[in-house]
Write an enzyme that holds these catalytic residues in place. Structure first.
Site, short mmCIF file in Angstrom:
data_model
loop_
_atom_site.label_atom_id
_atom_site.label_comp_id
_atom_site.label_asym_id
_atom_site.label_seq_id
_atom_site.Cartn_x
_atom_site.Cartn_y
_atom_site.Cartn_z
N ASP A 64 0.80 -1.22 0.00
CA ASP A 64 0.00 0.00 0.00
C ASP A 64 0.84 1.28 0.00
O ASP A 64 0.38 2.33 -0.42
CB ASP A 64 -0.93 0.03 1.23
N HIS A 65 2.08 1.20 0.45
CA HIS A 65 2.86 2.43 0.61
C HIS A 65 3.40 2.94 -0.72
O HIS A 65 3.32 4.11 -1.04
CB HIS A 65 4.00 2.21 1.59
N ASP A 119 4.53 -1.46 11.09
CA ASP A 119 4.04 -0.12 10.78
C ASP A 119 3.51 0.47 12.09
O ASP A 119 2.78 -0.21 12.83
CB ASP A 119 2.91 -0.20 9.75
N ARG A 379 -0.03 12.53 10.40
CA ARG A 379 1.30 13.12 10.65
C ARG A 379 1.52 14.33 9.75
O ARG A 379 1.21 14.27 8.56
CB ARG A 379 2.40 12.10 10.36
N SER A 535 7.28 6.95 12.67
CA SER A 535 7.22 5.69 11.93
C SER A 535 8.04 4.59 12.59
O SER A 535 9.04 4.85 13.25
CB SER A 535 7.75 5.93 10.53
N ARG A 537 9.76 2.50 10.90
CA ARG A 537 10.71 2.02 9.89
C ARG A 537 12.07 1.69 10.52
O ARG A 537 12.75 2.55 11.08
CB ARG A 537 10.84 3.03 8.75
C1 MIC Z 1 4.30 6.19 8.34
O1 MIC Z 1 3.13 6.49 8.45
O2 MIC Z 1 5.22 6.90 8.75
C2 MIC Z 1 4.63 4.87 7.67
C3 MIC Z 1 5.20 5.18 6.36
O3 MIC Z 1 3.46 4.13 7.49
C4 MIC Z 1 5.59 4.12 8.57
C5 MIC Z 1 6.13 2.90 8.00
C6 MIC Z 1 7.24 3.10 7.02
O4 MIC Z 1 8.08 3.97 7.21
O5 MIC Z 1 7.28 2.34 6.07
C7 MIC Z 1 5.05 3.77 9.95
O6 MIC Z 1 4.12 4.39 10.38
O7 MIC Z 1 5.62 2.93 10.63
FE1 SF4 Z 2 0.14 4.66 5.13
FE2 SF4 Z 2 1.53 5.31 7.32
FE3 SF4 Z 2 0.04 7.11 6.04
FE4 SF4 Z 2 -1.13 5.18 7.36
S1 SF4 Z 2 0.15 6.78 8.24
S2 SF4 Z 2 -1.69 5.90 5.32
S3 SF4 Z 2 0.24 3.46 7.02
S4 SF4 Z 2 1.85 6.09 5.26
#
Ligand code: MIC
Ligand code: SF4
Length: 642
Positions: A64-65, A119, A379, A535, A537
Site C-alpha cells: 500500500d505504501h 508499521d 502526521r 514511523s 521504519r
Molecule cells: C508512516 O506512516 O510513517 C509509515 C510510512 O506508514 C511508517 C512505515 C514506514 O516507514 O514504512 C510507519 O508508520 O511505521
Molecule cells: Fe500509510 Fe503510514 Fe500514512 Fe497510514 S500513516 S496511510 S500506514 S503512510
C-alpha cells in the site's frame, strides 16, 4: 482489584515476565501484518531464520505504501513480497487493494487477539478490541517464526468518554483533542484504553480513527472494548463468528484518567509541523488553502467518504484548491461507486487516487511551494509531504471537505445539515485480491523471485567495552524517523537497498551527514528528547548502522525506535543529567567507556577526548537486550539461540 482490557489480553498471552509497569514481558503473537515499505526487510530477515512456514494464526503482507512503480525497483519489491509470502504461508494483499490498517480492520482483525505489524499505526486494530502494536521488521520476523514479542509492561491510562458527537464533529476531533491534552510525548510508556458511557456511541471505524492516532501520542497502543458496536461491525463484514465481548472490570485501576465530553467537542486542527500543535478550527478561519487530501489509514472508511460526498454533493471546490480522495480499500471504493457517492465526489472537481497511502507518505500530491495543505492524515512532520516549506494541517474529513469548498480553513459546523450517515448493514465482500499462500508441500520447491533491487541487509557488529568515535551529528528534540530516513517518491523505491538509501539519511536536517559519517568510519549521534518518534521504519536504525553509527545518545527515546536500534546492534544511551547534552559539540572525538560493566550497573561514561568534558549516561537494558547487543543485533542473536 479487577483488570483493564489490556491487562486481560496481556495475561492470556503472557509467555514470561511480571505485569508490573516497566518490567519486560514476552507476549505470544496471534497475527502479524507487514506493508511493502518495511515488509521486504522483514521477509529478508525471516528468510535468514530458515523457518519454512509461519507459526502464527494469521500473517499477511499488504502492499500500500509504494504502488507507483516508477522504474523496476518497486515492481521488484512487489514480486519478491508476493513470492516470499506464498512460500512461507503468508496471505498477500495485492497493490491497489487498500491500506493495510483499513483492510485489516475490515477483513481480519479479531477482538481479544494480539497483532504486531511493521508499521507504527498497527494499533488501529485496537478499534476492534485487538491488542495491536507497531514494531520493527525484525520483531515481526521473529513473531512470524513463532517467537515472542518483548515490550516493557506499560502503564494504563483511561480516556473516560461521556456525551455524543454533534453533527460535523468527528472521532478525528477527539483524537486531536487528546493530542492537545497529552502532546506527542504524553502517551509514552502507556496503553490508552477508551471507556465510559460515550464509547457506545462510536462505531468501529470511528474508534479505529482514534486508536490509529494514538501512535502520535507515543503510546504503546490504544484499545476500545469489544461490545455491541463491535458485533454489529463484524456482522456487517460477514464475520460475526469472530466476535467476543471484552470489557474492563468495574474495579480496574488506571494510572491516569482523562475525561473527554464528546458533546462539548469542537472541530480541531493540528497546525504545522506536529500532530500535537492543536487548536480549534474556528480560530484559523481566514487561512487560505491550496490543497486538501482526504484518505490515509486514519480517515478513509466508507462512512468518512460518504460524509465527504454528502458535503460536496452538488457543489464545486474553490478554484484555488486541489482536492484528492484516496478511499481506504477496494471495498470502500466499490461501495462508493455503487451508491453514486463517488460521482458526487468527482463532480465537485476532486481527483481520485488509488486505494493506498499516497500523499500521506509523500508518494505524489506534494503541495506547491509554501503551500497550505489540509489533510485527514495523522502526521504533518516537516517535509513529509515532499515539499519542505509547505504548511500541512491535520483535520477531520468534514473540515477537509468544507474547506475544499470554501478555499479557506472552514469550521464544518457552519455548514447546512446533511442527511445522517450510518454504517451499512452489510458491506460488499470480495477477498479475491488477498491471495492464498501455497500449500506447504508445493511451497518447499517454490522459487522466491529477487530482482536486482533486493539487496541483502547489512550485518551489525557486536558491542564492545569501549566505543571511540566521532560525534558525527547533533540534533534537537522530537527528531522523527522521517528526519532520520525520509520516505517519499525519491527514497521509497530503495527500501530494499540499504546502501542506496544511506545517501538520503538525515537529508532534511543535514544533507552532508551520510558522507561525513562514512568518512568517520565510526560515529555517535547526539539527540534531544523523544528521539525516533513516528514511523516504525527500522531503516532509521539499519541505515545509521550501515553508516558506522555505534551509539545514539539522547535525552530520551521513542519506544519502537529504541527497540530497532538494539535489534540493529546500536547502543542506545540517555544522559543522566539532561544539561550535559550542551557540553558536547558536533565534530568532536568521543569515547564511551565501561560498557560491558555498564550493561549490568546501568551507567557508562561519555568523554570528549579533546576538552575532557565527561558525562554519565544511563545504559538501561534487559538481559535479553544486552545479549542482542553483544551478539551484534537481533538476527545474530536469534541464530545463536536457535
Ligand atoms: C508512516 O506512516 O510513517 C509509515 C510510512 O506508514 C511508517 C512505515 C514506514 O516507514 O514504512 C510507519 O508508520 O511505521
Ligand atoms: Fe500509510 Fe503510514 Fe500514512 Fe497510514 S500513516 S496511510 S500506514 S503512510
Amino acid at each position: 482489584m479487577g483488570n483493564t482490557i489490556a491487562q486481560k489480553i496481556i495475561r492470556s498471552h503472557l509467555i514470561s515476565g511480571e505485569m508490573t509497569p516497566g518490567s519486560e514481558i514476552a507476549l505470544k503473537i496471534d497475527q502479524t501484518l507487514t506493508q511493502d515499505a518495511t515488509g521486504t526487510m522483514a521477509y529478508l530477515e525471516f528468510e535468514t531464520m530458515g523457518i519454512p512456514q509461519v507459526k502464527t494464526e494469521f500473517s499477511i503482507a499488504y502492499v500500500d505504501h509504494n504502488t507507483l512503480q516508477c522504474g523496476f525497483m518497486n515492481a521488484d519489491d512487489h514480486q519478491y513480497l508476493q513470492t516470499v509470502a506464498a512460500k512461507h504461508g503468508v496471505r498477500f494483499s495485492r497493490p491497489g487493494n487498500g491500506i493495510c490498517h483499513q483492510l485489516h480492520l475490515e477483513r481480519f482483525g479479531k477482538p481479544g487477539k494480539t497483532l504486531i505489524g511493521s508499521d507504527s499505526h498497527t494499533p488501529t486494530g485496537g478499534g476492534i478490541g485487538m491488542l495491536a502494536f507497531g514494531a520493527g521488521g525484525m520483531d515481526v520476523a521473529v513473531a512470524m517464526g513463532g517467537g515472542a514479542y518483548y515490550i516493557n509492561m506499560p502503564k494504563l491510562f483511561k480516556v473516560e468518554l461521556t456525551g455524543k458527537l454533534n453533527p460535523f464533529v468527528s472521532a478525528k476531533d477527539a483524537a486531536l483533542k487528546l493530542l492537545q491534552i497529552l502532546s506527542v510525548k504524553g502517551g509514552v510508556g502507556a496503553i490508552i484504553e477508551w471507556g465510559g458511557p460515550g464509547v457506545e456511541t462510536l462505531t468501529v471505524p470511528e474508534r479505529a480513527t482514534i486508536t490509529n492516532m494514538g501512535a502520535e501520542l507515543g503510546a504503546t497502543t490504544s484499545i476500545f472494548p469489544s461490545d455491541e458496536q463491535t458485533r454489529i461491525f463484524l456482522a456487517a463484514q460477514g464475520r460475526e463468528e469472530d466476535y467476543v465481548p471484552l470489557s474492563s472490570d468495574e474495579d480496574a485501576e488506571y494510572d491516569r484518567i482523562i475525561p473527554i465530553n464528546l458533546s462539548e467537542l469542537k472541530p480541531m486542527i493540528a497546525c504545522p509541523h506536529s500532530p500535537d500543535n492543536v487548536v480549534e478550527v474556528a480560530s484559523l478561519k481566514d487561512v487560505k488553502v491550496d490543497q486538501v487530501c482526504i484518505g490515509s489509514c486514519t480517515n478513509s472508511s466508507l462512512v468518512d467518504m460518504l460524509k465527504v460526498a454528502a458535503i460536496l454533493k452538488g457543489k464545486t471546490i474553490a478554484p484555488g484548491v486541489n482536492l484528492s480522495i484516496s478511499p481506504g480499500s477496494r471495498q470502500v471504493l466499490t461501495m462508493l461507486a455503487n451508491c453514486g457517492a463517488l460521482t458526487d465526489i468527482l463532480a465537485s472537481g476532486a481527483r481520485l487516487l488509488e486505494c493506498a497511502c499516497g500523499p500521506c507518505i509523500g508518494m505524489g500530491f506534494s503541495p506547491n511551494s509554501g503551500g497550505v495543505s489540509l489533510r485527514t492524515f495523522n502526521r504533518n512532520f516537516l517535509g513529509r509531504s515532499g515539499t519542505k516549506d509547505a504548511n500541512v494541517y491535520l483535520v477531520s474529513p468534514e473540515t477537509a471537505a468544507a474547506s475544499a469548498l470554501a478555499g479557506y480553513i472552514c469550521d464544518p459546523t457552519t455548514l447546512p445539515p446533511i442527511p445522517e450517515i450510518t454504517l451499512p448493514a452489510h458491506f460488499d465482500i470480495d477477498d479475491s485480491s488477498v491471495l492464498q499462500p501455497l500449500p506447504p508441500e508445493e511451497a518447499v520447491n517454490a522459487e522466491v523471485l529477487r530482482g536486482p533491487n533486493i539487496k541483502p541487509f547489512p550485518k551489525g557488529k557486536p558491542v564492545e567495552d569501549t566505543i571511540s568515535a566521532q560525534l558525527v551529528l547533533k540534533v534537537g528534540d522530537n527528531i522523527t524517523t522521517d528526519h532520520i530516513m525520509p520516505a517519499g517518491a525519491k527514497v521509497l523505491p530503495y527500501r530494499s537497498n540499504i546502501p542506496k538509501m544511506s545517501e538520503f539519511c538525515f537529508e532534511v536536517c543535514d544533507p552532508e551527514f551520510p558522507a561525513r559519517a562514512k568518512a568517520a568510519g565510526s560515529g555517535i549521534i547526539l539527540g534531544g528528547s523523544n528521539y525516533g518518534q513516528g514511523s516504525s521504519r527500522e531503516h532509521a536504525a539499519l541505515v545509521p548502522m550501515y553508516l558506522g553509527i555505534r551509539a545514539v545518545v539522547t535525552k530520551s527515546f521513542a519506544r519502537i525506535h529504541v527497540a530497532n536500534l538494539i535489534n540493529a546492534g546500536i547502543l542506545p544511551l540517555t544522559f543522566q543529567c539532561e544539561e550535559d547534552y550542551d557540553r558536547f559539540t558536533q565534530g568532536s572525538s568521543l569515547t564511551i567507556t565501561g560498557i560491558l560493566e555498564g550493561m549490568d550497573t546501568g551507567t557508562v561514561t561519555l568523554t570528549d577526548t579533546q576538552t575532557g568534558a565527561a558525562a554519565k549516561l544511563n545504559c538501561v537494558l534487559t538481559p535479553r537486550q544486552k545479549a542482542i547487543l553483544l551478539a551484534g543485533g537481533l538476527l545474530a542473536y536469534t541464530k545463536e539461540n536457535s
